[in-house]
Design an enzyme around this catalytic site. Structure first.
Site, PDB file in Angstrom:
ATOM      1  CG  ASP A  28      -6.070  30.496  19.138  1.00 15.17           C
ATOM      2  OD1 ASP A  28      -4.874  30.573  19.460  1.00 15.17           O
ATOM      3  OD2 ASP A  28      -6.575  31.195  18.219  1.00 15.17           O
ATOM      4  N   GLY A  91       6.623  32.708  14.352  1.00 12.68           N
ATOM      5  CA  GLY A  91       5.262  33.176  14.129  1.00 12.68           C
ATOM      6  C   GLY A  91       4.601  33.731  15.372  1.00 12.68           C
ATOM      7  CG  HIS A  98       0.625  32.349  23.950  1.00 12.32           C
ATOM      8  ND1 HIS A  98       1.288  33.548  23.755  1.00 12.32           N
ATOM      9  CD2 HIS A  98       0.418  31.838  22.723  1.00 12.32           C
ATOM     10  CE1 HIS A  98       1.460  33.749  22.461  1.00 12.32           C
ATOM     11  NE2 HIS A  98       0.952  32.717  21.804  1.00 12.32           N
ATOM     12  CG  HIS A 100      -0.350  27.735  20.587  1.00 12.68           C
ATOM     13  ND1 HIS A 100      -1.310  28.386  19.836  1.00 12.68           N
ATOM     14  CD2 HIS A 100       0.695  28.595  20.674  1.00 12.68           C
ATOM     15  CE1 HIS A 100      -0.851  29.582  19.480  1.00 12.68           C
ATOM     16  NE2 HIS A 100       0.364  29.731  19.971  1.00 12.68           N
TER      17      HIS A 100
END
Ligand code: AMP
Length: 112
Positions: A28, A91, A98, A100
């Site tokens: 990220d 958010g 995707h 995280h």
């Protein structure tokens, strides 16, 4: 094209750590933990809410890749968190599904 499609096509740079025909993983750009990797299907599913029954295999694969990368990145034993943000209240900021993978620090619960 989404920003993650552009990363997969090498049109914009990213620190890619794993890839196959179905998915790609990279660090990220704004890490929230010492380990913060995104695992992204190459097929554009905007968010989990848009996933179809036909996406079952890729959805399962994303979690198994998260498992493998947690081991590779040294957080298998210390623990890690896997997160999917779906929609505005969660958010979500990139409309391309995707996962995280976060770790290498203690993560508070509940999340903010
Ligand atoms: P989300 O808020 O769940 O949609 O997560 C989107 C994530 O993509 C955020 O953690 C961003 O920091 C990350 N991100 C956005 N642009 C890039 C990029 N070019 N390379 C790597 N990560 C990115």
């Amino acid at each position: 094209m989404t920003i993650f499609e552009k990363i997969a096509k090498r049109e914009i740079p990213a620190k890619i750590i794993w890839e196959d025909d179905d998915a790609i993983a990279f660090h990220d750009v704004n890490p929230q933990a010492p380990v913060h990797v995104l695992i992204v299907p190459k097929k554009v599913i905007p968010r989990l809410s848009d996933a179809k029954e036909s996406d079952r295999a890729i959805l399962g694969k994303l979690l198994l890749v998260a498992r493998d990368l947690a081991k590779k990145l040294g957080v298998e034993q210390s623990g890690y968190r896997v997160v999917i943000n779906s929609g505005p209240n969660a958010g979500e900021s990139v409309p391309h599904l995707h996962v995280h993978l976060l770790g290498k620090r203690a993560l508070a619960w509940p999340p903010g």
